[in-house]
Structure formats: C-alpha cells, structure tokens
Design a protein around this motif. Structure first.
Motif, short mmCIF file in Angstrom:
data_model
loop_
_atom_site.label_atom_id
_atom_site.label_comp_id
_atom_site.label_asym_id
_atom_site.label_seq_id
_atom_site.Cartn_x
_atom_site.Cartn_y
_atom_site.Cartn_z
N HIS A 94 0.83 -1.22 -0.02
CA HIS A 94 -0.08 0.04 0.07
C HIS A 94 0.74 1.40 -0.07
CE1 HIS A 94 -4.04 -2.02 0.49
NE2 HIS A 94 -3.11 -2.87 1.28
N MET A 95 1.99 1.12 0.41
CA MET A 95 2.97 2.46 0.70
C MET A 95 3.54 2.55 -0.72
SD MET A 95 2.46 3.36 3.66
CE MET A 95 0.79 2.49 3.64
N GLN A 96 3.93 1.18 -1.52
CA GLN A 96 4.18 1.44 -2.69
C GLN A 96 3.28 2.25 -3.67
OE1 GLN A 96 5.74 -2.33 -4.33
NE2 GLN A 96 6.80 -2.68 -2.14
N GLN A 97 2.03 2.07 -3.60
CA GLN A 97 1.06 2.46 -4.22
C GLN A 97 1.30 4.11 -4.32
OE1 GLN A 97 -2.54 0.97 -3.23
NE2 GLN A 97 -2.09 -1.08 -3.85
N LEU A 98 1.59 4.50 -3.21
CA LEU A 98 1.93 6.15 -3.10
C LEU A 98 3.07 6.53 -3.96
CD1 LEU A 98 1.32 6.30 0.89
CD2 LEU A 98 -0.08 6.95 -0.98
N CYS A 99 4.11 5.60 -4.15
CA CYS A 99 5.02 6.10 -4.95
C CYS A 99 4.80 5.85 -6.40
CB CYS A 99 6.26 5.03 -4.54
SG CYS A 99 6.83 5.01 -2.84
N ASN A 100 3.76 5.24 -6.80
CA ASN A 100 3.62 4.90 -8.26
C ASN A 100 2.95 6.21 -8.79
OD1 ASN A 100 4.31 2.23 -7.98
ND2 ASN A 100 2.42 1.37 -7.42
#
Length: 511
Positions: free
Chosen positions: A384-390
């Motif tokens: 879910h944190m990676q989605q903020l990076c995408n």
C-alpha cells in the motif's frame, strides 16, 4: 549341463575349474563382471551419472528448484533483523549492482540468492553423510533436512542466522571427521572464520569441534602455524579493511558485538526468557515432529557422531546463559540434529513408511501456514505504501507514520522512493539508566496523549499505519483530524500484546 549348473551353485568348489585354468585367473574375471554389473548403483562408488559440485546433477537441480519454490512460498515476516540488518542497509548497493531501479527485484533477488546458497548447503549435507556412511543413510538425512518446517521457514530469509547455518554446513563438509574423504583444515577453518565475521555467535557450535580437532591432531604446532594463524589473520584482516571503508575508522565490529550482547547483556532490552527456555520451548519447537526421531537417532548413531550431540548440547547451554533468547539463534544446530534424525529413519524397519508419511504431513502444514499466513501483514502493508510512490503527484504531499512496535515492517528497501516515512524509535540505552523508556514505550503508555502532544502544532502525516488493537484507543484523534480507514491488512491469527490481528491504514481527507 546339470553337472555344470550344480558346480556353479556350489560357490567356487574345486570342481568348478576345468583343467588348464588357474583359480586366480577366473577369480579376477568374476570380479570384473561384478564391477560392471553393479557399478552404476548410486553410492556404490561407480558411475552415478553427470555430476555438479560433486553430486548427481539431477539431485542438485531438484534441490535448487525446491528451494526456489520455498523462496516464493515464504511471504511472511519473521523478525526485524531479516530486513534491518540486510536489505535496509544494502538496498542501494544492490541497486547499483543490478543497475535497475525496480523494488521487486530489490526484494526478491537477495532472497533468491539465499535460496540458492541454502540449496547448495542441503546438497553438501547429503554429500557429507554419503562420504561418512553411505548413500542410504545420506538419503534419509537429506529427506529430514528438506522436510524440516523450520528450515523451510528460515532458509530463504536474508538473516545472518541463515548465512551462519549455510556456512556451518559447508565447513562441516571439510571438517576432519573419522573416515572423512573431504577433510581440509584450511577450508573448514576459513568457512568458520567467515561465519564468525558475519555473525560472531557462529563460533559457539564450533568450539567443541575445533578443540576435538586440535586434541586429535598429532602435529599440533603445524596446525596452529599453518592453519589457525594464517586463516585467522587473513579473514580478520579483510573484515577490518571492509569496516574501515564503511565506518571511516578502524573498528573491530566483533568485539563490539561481544560487548553489547554478552558483557553488557543489552540484548535483554529486546526481551528476556528463563534459563530453560531453549530446552522446554526453543529446541522442541524448531525440531517439531523430528524430535522423537532425533532422540532415537542419538541412541542408535555410531559413537563417532557423539561430537555432533556435544555440539547441540553445548550450543543450547551457552545460549541458555544469555537472557535474550530467540528461535533463530539455535537454527545453526539444526543440520546436526538432522543427521541423527536421518540415522533414526534408516534404522526403522516395519514403521518406516508410516514414519516418513508422518514427518512429511506434520511438517507441511506448519511450513505452509508460517510461510504464507502467519505475520504476513508486515509485508503486505508495504504494498500500500508502494502505491503512494507509483503516482508521482502523491510523493509531493504524502507522508507516512508507522505507529507500531519499532521495526515491525521493512522500510525504504520495500518502498524505494523519496516518500517521507517515520516510525516509533526504540534505541537501547547505553548509559545504564534503569528508568529509561524509548519512544515506543512512551507512546504505548498513553497513545492518545502522545499523539495530541506530538502534533499539537506540527504537520499531521497524511497516512497512519497501526495494529488493530490501537484503533479504539485513538479513535477520537482519528475522527477529530479527518482520518478515514483506507485499508485493512490481515496479519496473524494469534494477536498478542501490542500486536493485533490486522494492520489498518488510515488516510487523512484532503480539504
């Protein structure tokens, strides 16, 4: 014809040899026939098919395939050190080596490398027993090693304990055991010293083995002058140079490790257990259903394997004297235990098939459960944190505060973008202050008060991550500041203390 057949069944009586032939000549011919007929049998000393690292190539490839599958079927977290002592420290270096900025590669490449090393260690354990005993015994030791649930759970993780175990098996392959055909003092001592450099506690199981080697060595002075001293100086010298490059000063990391964990006993900061914990819980848990076979094997194994039992007992006793205890600390003695378990299976007669079925099924369930279900939330929430990076626009305003027991999740190694993130700190006290409380302890003593004081005039994070057990206690802070639950991630069926069954992600509404 009947006379000839009866003579042959007589097994070498005088009537077998016709006139004009000597007995010795015929005997040689018969031996050659026997060699040609049985030479291809595995472990019989003849042709065993194509080899790789000294073993049948199909055995090696099967083991590697199994450990790669093992790697992908372990999707849970175990302890913080598998990230914070490896990937969090080295993920930028890994990125440079791969020359590809992909977070999934950064996560999986190190684990696949560890899986490969563990597979090679499994093969070396098989080879060791095959050289010491025979292919039959080696087969059962190999089976016990592969179906061990705890080995399955740990052997592909980026833990220093895992590398310690791998190097221990490699070193054992070259250790001068009675009847060993692969013994090499320099090779085994190099591997032991390398394991010591990676994790100083690796020397503990080797103390009885090295002492035994020294006691039995006739040329003790040569052993010290041409093996102990050169190997020790070279490996320790390399370690000093590496630490000098990274720390910018001359430092002996192993001495600091000893001071922190033993002399100052600061490991108790992370928890303590009674002295008997390894005997009553630690060893029984990591052995699992192998335990009765281990006990039986200790009784049945030849006397020369008593040194392996001494290693197991000695290691458990040494670790029992330290207050801070963990299952992974005694993982390196598991291969020694598997030798006894395999010997037990070999000795079984009528119940062998039932025992094998029992071992496979009883280890399969905990291996799959702990690998795929138990404590998986710590990794899943990072997706879910990676989605903020995408989304590049998110990075300009998003920020994350992880309100969990410190180091509960990986960090930038599993996100790998300039996303502002923060977690509760828990550095150990080095001043001897008995009333010392870290940030996590202060937070959990009164979470609502801590949050109100911390963000009274400060900028609130856009995302909060915490265990479900905390939700009710801070519900008023969440409502007052406009936070809404955006994700619920399963973590464990066995919540305990500050650890909840689920992990919640709350996001702040943007006005």
């Amino acid at each position: 014809m009947q006379r000839a057949e009866s003579d042959m069944r007589a097994g070498g009586g005088g009537g077998v040899f016709p006139r004009g032939r000597t007995r010795s000549a015929d005997t040689v011919r018969l031996r050659k026939r026997k060699s040609a007929l049985y030479g291809a049998a595995p472990g019989a000393g003849g042709e065993r098919g194509p080899d790789l690292i000294g073993e049948n190539i199909y055995l090696v490839l099967f083991t590697i395939t199994l450990r790669v599958l093992n790697c992908f079927l372990v999707q849970t977290s175990f302890v913080p050190d598998e990230y914070w002592q490896s990937l969090e420290v080295a993920h930028h270096m890994i990125l440079q080596l791969l020359a590809k900025d992909d977070v999934q590669l950064l996560i999986w490449i190190p684990r696949l490398v560890q899986a490969l090393l563990s597979a090679l260690a499994d093969v070396k354990l098989y080879s060791l027993v095959r050289h010491l005993e025979n292919a039959e015994t080696a087969k059962w030791v190999y089976l016990c090693q592969l179906c061990s649930w705890f080995t399955w759970y740990c052997c592909t993780r980026t833990l220093t304990n895992t590398m310690e175990t791998v190097l221990t098996i490699f070193a054992l392959f070259y250790y001068p055991m009675e009847g060993s055909k692969t013994k090499s003092s320099c090779k085994y001592l190099t591997l032991v010293t390398l394991a010591f450099i990676i994790r100083p506690t690796a020397v503990i199981p080797w103390i009885p083995l090295v002492l035994r080697h020294f006691w039995q060595e006739q040329k003790k002075a040569d052993l010290v002058l041409y093996s102990y001293i050169p190997v020790g100086l070279v490996i320790l010298g390399i370690s000093l140079i590496i630490d000098r490059v990274f720390f910018g000063e001359w430092i002996l990391v192993q001495l600091k490790f000893l001071k922190f964990n033993v002399l100052q006993n600061l490991g108790t900061f992370y928890g303590s257990h009674p002295w008997h914990w390894y005997l009553t819980q630690g060893l029984p848990v990591i052995l699992g259903t192998h335990l009765p076979f281990f006990i039986h094997g200790c009784i049945q194994a030849p006397k020369r394997y008593r040194i392996f039992l001494v290693v197991v007992v000695w290691t458990v006793l040494v670790y029992s004297m330290l207050s801070h205890k963990e299952f992974r600390f005694i993982y390196p003695i598991l291969p020694f235990c598997m030798v006894f378990c395999g010997y037990s299976l070999k000795q079984l007669k009528t119940w062998k098939k039932s025992a094998i079925t029992f071992l496979l099924l009883s280890n399969l369930l905990p291996a799959l459960y702990t690998g795929l279900i138990h404590q998986r939330g710590s990794l899943d929430v990072m997706m879910h944190m990676q989605q903020l990076c995408n989304n590049s626009s998110n990075q300009s305003w998003a920020s994350v505060f992880v309100m969990m027991p410190c180091h509960s999740t990986p960090f930038y190694s599993h996100v790998h973008c300039p996303l502002p993130m923060r977690f509760l700190q828990c550095p150990p006290d080095l001043t001897g202050n008995e009333s010392y409380l870290d940030e996590a302890d202060i937070f959990y003593s009164n979470p609502l008060k801590w949050l109100n004081e911390e963000f009274y005039n400060g900028t609130l994070p856009t995302h909060l991550v915490f265990f479900s057990v905390l939700e009710q206690e801070i519900s008023s802070f969440l409502a007052l500041n406009g936070y809404e639950k955006t994700a619920t991630v399963f973590h464990t069926h066995m919540p305990q203390g500050r650890i909840g069954s689920h992990i919640y992600v709350y996001a702040r509404r943007v006005k």
